[in-house]
Design a protein around this motif. Structure first.
Motif, PDB file in Angstrom:
ATOM      1  N   LYS A 119       0.830  -1.206   0.000  1.00 50.37           N
ATOM      2  CA  LYS A 119       0.000   0.000   0.000  1.00 50.37           C
ATOM      3  C   LYS A 119       0.867   1.260   0.000  1.00 50.37           C
ATOM      4  O   LYS A 119       0.580   2.223  -0.700  1.00 50.37           O
ATOM      5  N   ARG A 120       1.926   1.221   0.784  1.00 54.28           N
ATOM      6  CA  ARG A 120       2.828   2.362   0.834  1.00 54.28           C
ATOM      7  C   ARG A 120       3.507   2.585  -0.518  1.00 54.28           C
ATOM      8  O   ARG A 120       3.648   3.721  -0.974  1.00 54.28           O
ATOM      9  N   ALA A 121       3.913   1.507  -1.165  1.00 55.85           N
ATOM     10  CA  ALA A 121       4.551   1.621  -2.483  1.00 55.85           C
ATOM     11  C   ALA A 121       3.584   2.211  -3.502  1.00 55.85           C
ATOM     12  O   ALA A 121       3.963   3.076  -4.297  1.00 55.85           O
ATOM     13  N   VAL A 122       2.338   1.752  -3.478  1.00 59.56           N
ATOM     14  CA  VAL A 122       1.347   2.267  -4.426  1.00 59.56           C
ATOM     15  C   VAL A 122       1.099   3.748  -4.185  1.00 59.56           C
ATOM     16  O   VAL A 122       1.051   4.543  -5.135  1.00 59.56           O
ATOM     17  N   VAL A 123       0.965   4.133  -2.931  1.00 65.82           N
ATOM     18  CA  VAL A 123       0.734   5.548  -2.610  1.00 65.82           C
ATOM     19  C   VAL A 123       1.921   6.401  -3.043  1.00 65.82           C
ATOM     20  O   VAL A 123       1.747   7.490  -3.609  1.00 65.82           O
ATOM     21  N   MET A 124       3.131   5.911  -2.815  1.00 68.12           N
ATOM     22  CA  MET A 124       4.310   6.680  -3.211  1.00 68.12           C
ATOM     23  C   MET A 124       4.407   6.800  -4.729  1.00 68.12           C
ATOM     24  O   MET A 124       4.774   7.862  -5.240  1.00 68.12           O
ATOM     25  N   PHE A 125       4.069   5.738  -5.465  1.00 66.71           N
ATOM     26  CA  PHE A 125       4.117   5.818  -6.918  1.00 66.71           C
ATOM     27  C   PHE A 125       3.047   6.753  -7.465  1.00 66.71           C
ATOM     28  O   PHE A 125       3.291   7.499  -8.422  1.00 66.71           O
ATOM     29  N   VAL A 126       1.873   6.754  -6.869  1.00 66.07           N
ATOM     30  CA  VAL A 126       0.817   7.678  -7.300  1.00 66.07           C
ATOM     31  C   VAL A 126       1.257   9.121  -7.041  1.00 66.07           C
ATOM     32  O   VAL A 126       1.110   9.997  -7.904  1.00 66.07           O
ATOM     33  N   ALA A 127       1.794   9.377  -5.864  1.00 62.38           N
ATOM     34  CA  ALA A 127       2.284  10.722  -5.541  1.00 62.38           C
ATOM     35  C   ALA A 127       3.406  11.125  -6.490  1.00 62.38           C
ATOM     36  O   ALA A 127       3.442  12.268  -6.981  1.00 62.38           O
ATOM     37  N   TYR A 128       4.304  10.203  -6.765  1.00 56.87           N
ATOM     38  CA  TYR A 128       5.398  10.493  -7.693  1.00 56.87           C
ATOM     39  C   TYR A 128       4.868  10.834  -9.079  1.00 56.87           C
ATOM     40  O   TYR A 128       5.348  11.761  -9.725  1.00 56.87           O
ATOM     41  N   ASN A 129       3.867  10.093  -9.547  1.00 56.90           N
ATOM     42  CA  ASN A 129       3.313  10.362 -10.874  1.00 56.90           C
ATOM     43  C   ASN A 129       2.680  11.743 -10.962  1.00 56.90           C
ATOM     44  O   ASN A 129       2.798  12.416 -11.990  1.00 56.90           O
ATOM     45  N   PHE A 130       2.011  12.185  -9.904  1.00 62.57           N
ATOM     46  CA  PHE A 130       1.452  13.533  -9.902  1.00 62.57           C
ATOM     47  C   PHE A 130       2.557  14.589  -9.930  1.00 62.57           C
ATOM     48  O   PHE A 130       2.471  15.573 -10.668  1.00 62.57           O
ATOM     49  N   ILE A 131       3.594  14.376  -9.146  1.00 66.47           N
ATOM     50  CA  ILE A 131       4.714  15.317  -9.138  1.00 66.47           C
ATOM     51  C   ILE A 131       5.411  15.329 -10.494  1.00 66.47           C
ATOM     52  O   ILE A 131       5.751  16.398 -11.025  1.00 66.47           O
ATOM     53  N   TYR A 132       5.615  14.169 -11.077  1.00 70.58           N
ATOM     54  CA  TYR A 132       6.269  14.079 -12.384  1.00 70.58           C
ATOM     55  C   TYR A 132       5.438  14.763 -13.464  1.00 70.58           C
ATOM     56  O   TYR A 132       5.966  15.498 -14.300  1.00 70.58           O
ATOM     57  N   ALA A 133       4.120  14.542 -13.440  1.00 79.31           N
ATOM     58  CA  ALA A 133       3.241  15.187 -14.417  1.00 79.31           C
ATOM     59  C   ALA A 133       3.302  16.707 -14.276  1.00 79.31           C
ATOM     60  O   ALA A 133       3.352  17.436 -15.281  1.00 79.31           O
TER      61      ALA A 133
END
Length: 57
Positions: free
Chosen positions: A31-45
């Motif tokens: 769950k933590r990995a998924v949340v971090m990847f989602v947050a990263y994708n928003f920052i990257y976008a």
């Protein structure tokens, strides 16, 4: 800066799962990995759409 934005994908692929793997509970780690990847994708976008377009070559 543009090169760092592009290279951040590679850094995220290596660093984010290693941070999530430190959890004792496997479900919480996933769950933590998924949340971090989602947050990263928003920052990257944001970086690509806003910052990248305002930078000069």
């Amino acid at each position: 800066m543009k090169k760092f934005i592009l290279m951040s994908v590679l850094y995220a692929i290596l660093i984010l799962p290693s941070l999530a793997a430190r959890e004792r509970n496997a479900v919480r780690g996933v769950k933590r990995a998924v949340v971090m990847f989602v947050a990263y994708n928003f920052i990257y976008a944001f970086l690509v759409l806003v910052v990248w377009t305002q930078m000069e070559d």
